[in-house]
Structures are given as structure tokens and as C-alpha cells.
Write an enzyme that holds these catalytic residues in place. Structure first.
Site, PDB file in Angstrom:
ATOM      1  NE  ARG A  40      -3.407  -2.153   2.816  1.00 58.17           N
ATOM      2  CZ  ARG A  40      -3.237  -3.443   3.516  1.00 58.17           C
ATOM      3  NH1 ARG A  40      -2.014  -3.547   3.969  1.00 58.17           N
ATOM      4  NH2 ARG A  40      -4.307  -4.344   3.532  1.00 58.17           N
ATOM      5  CE  LYS A  64      -6.130  -1.546   5.639  1.00 56.97           C
ATOM      6  NZ  LYS A  64      -7.170  -0.419   4.864  1.00 56.97           N
ATOM      7  CG  HIS A 124      -5.467   0.688  -4.542  1.00 57.05           C
ATOM      8  ND1 HIS A 124      -5.139  -0.085  -3.220  1.00 57.05           N
ATOM      9  CD2 HIS A 124      -6.421  -0.227  -5.041  1.00 57.05           C
ATOM     10  CE1 HIS A 124      -5.963  -0.868  -2.886  1.00 57.05           C
ATOM     11  NE2 HIS A 124      -6.567  -1.222  -3.988  1.00 57.05           N
ATOM     12  NE  ARG A 127      -3.227  -3.406  -1.609  1.00 55.84           N
ATOM     13  CZ  ARG A 127      -2.637  -4.233  -0.714  1.00 55.84           C
ATOM     14  NH1 ARG A 127      -1.356  -4.294  -0.461  1.00 55.84           N
ATOM     15  NH2 ARG A 127      -3.364  -4.988  -0.085  1.00 55.84           N
ATOM     16  CG  HIS A 150      -6.438  -8.710   1.271  1.00 52.57           C
ATOM     17  ND1 HIS A 150      -6.387  -8.849  -0.038  1.00 52.57           N
ATOM     18  CD2 HIS A 150      -6.096  -7.298   1.552  1.00 52.57           C
ATOM     19  CE1 HIS A 150      -6.467  -7.744  -0.494  1.00 52.57           C
ATOM     20  NE2 HIS A 150      -6.109  -6.890   0.114  1.00 52.57           N
ATOM     21  CE1 TYR A 159      -6.283  -5.554  -5.657  1.00 51.82           C
ATOM     22  CE2 TYR A 159      -6.651  -7.144  -3.896  1.00 51.82           C
ATOM     23  CZ  TYR A 159      -6.317  -5.715  -4.379  1.00 51.82           C
ATOM     24  OH  TYR A 159      -6.215  -4.729  -3.759  1.00 51.82           O
TER      25      TYR A 159
END
Length: 175
Positions: A40, A64, A124, A127, A150, A159
Site C-alpha cells: 500500500r 493496518k 493502488h 497494487r 488481507h 483482484y
């Protein structure tokens, strides 16, 4: 589950043009790292010297979220041969990458303009490009889930937008 907008990844040709359009060390560092690691933009911006595992050629990223609050999940990201010397060299001289996430976004947009990519290119999207490329190279969905950080496999499934040609080709290869 409600419909989620699927960002279109760069094609292999667009990704090569983007990588080749980098002129400065900083541009290569940002664009190549985002394309080859799937980080990220906030993770790249907060990257420090102590995130680099020098002997094992990988990054230790503190994600995060997580069960104990902000930045408590750890994941390991292997470094590709093109990216490793860029990060090694930069982090040998400096403790951090000295750009804000917004500066990195502007840098990616500028390189994409120079590469004559007409659609919006953001960190992004890079990514997303990393994720689709990893799937096309045969990385399993659970492994990709860990690389991307994730919690749920359903998040990683976003994705999985493969073109009809890719579906037919894979079917013929496997069947």
C-alpha cells in the site's frame, strides 16, 4: 455482498512502459517497489531501515488493523532482484523513504503521463497490477492473501478479474 468497483490493472505492456519511463532513482524506487511488492502507498511511505531483513532479502511490514490495534499485524514480503538493490542502496544511506503518500501518488501519476498511459494510474492500481500478475504466474489465492495483508479471502478475490481470453487459455492448459 454488494458490488465493488474493480480497478483495472495495467497490462503487461503498460507496466513495462511505466517501469521504463522512470528517470530518477526516486521514481524507480517508488514505481518498481509498488509493482513488485504490492505494498500500500502508506506502507511504502512509512518504510524504515528496520523493516528490511537484509539477510533474507525481504521486508517486514506492520499492517493496518490487527487484533491489538493499529499496525499490530506483521507480514513478510520477499524482494525481487530488481527491487532489492534499490531498497538496499536507499536504506543504507537513509533511515526512511522521505516522501509522503501524496508525493508518491503524484510521482506515479507523472511517470504514467510520461509513459503515455491514458487512464488514471495510482499506487493502488499498481497494487492491483501486482496482484493480477501474481495470480497469472500461479501464486495461490491464500498466499496472495498473506502477501497483501488481507484478513479475509473475499477481499483478495476482488483482484480476480480475469479477461475472457485468460479464462479460456487457463482452461485449455489445465483440461
Amino acid at each position: 455482498m454488494p458490488y465493488q468497483y474493480k480497478r483495472e490493472p495495467l497490462t503487461p505492456d503498460e507496466a513495462n512502459r511505466l517501469a521504463n519511463a522512470c528517470q530518477t532513482h526516486e521514481e524507480k524506487l517508488v514505481v518498481w517497489t509498488l509493482l513488485d511488492t504490492g505494498l500500500r502507498v502508506s506502507e511504502l511511505a512509512s518504510l524504515r531501515k528496520d523493516n528490511l531483513d537484509w539477510q533474507n532479502h525481504r521486508l517486514m511490514i506492520y499492517d493496518k488493523g490487527g487484533p491489538y490495534g493499529s499496525r499490530s499485524k506483521r507480514r513478510l514480503i520477499p524482494l525481487s532482484p530488481p527491487v532489492q538493490p534499490l531498497l538496499d542502496g536507499h536504506l543504507a544511506l537513509y533511515d526512511t523513504l522521505v516522501m509522503t503518500p501524496r508525493t508518491k501518488q503524484r510521482l506515479v501519476k507523472g511517470v504514467a503521463t510520461r509513459a503515455h498511459i491514458r487512464r488514471p494510474v495510482t499506487p493502488h492500481v499498481l497494487r492491483h497490477t501486482f496482484s493480477v500478475t501474481a495470480i497469472q504466474k500461479g501464486i495461490s489465492l491464500p498466499a496472495l492473501q498473506r502477501l497483501l495483508g488481507h484478513d479475509r479471502l473475499t477481499t483478495t478475490e476482488i483482484y480476480l478479474n480475469l479477461s475472457p481470453e485468460q479464462v479460456v487459455r487457463e482452461f485449455r492448459e489445465k483440461w
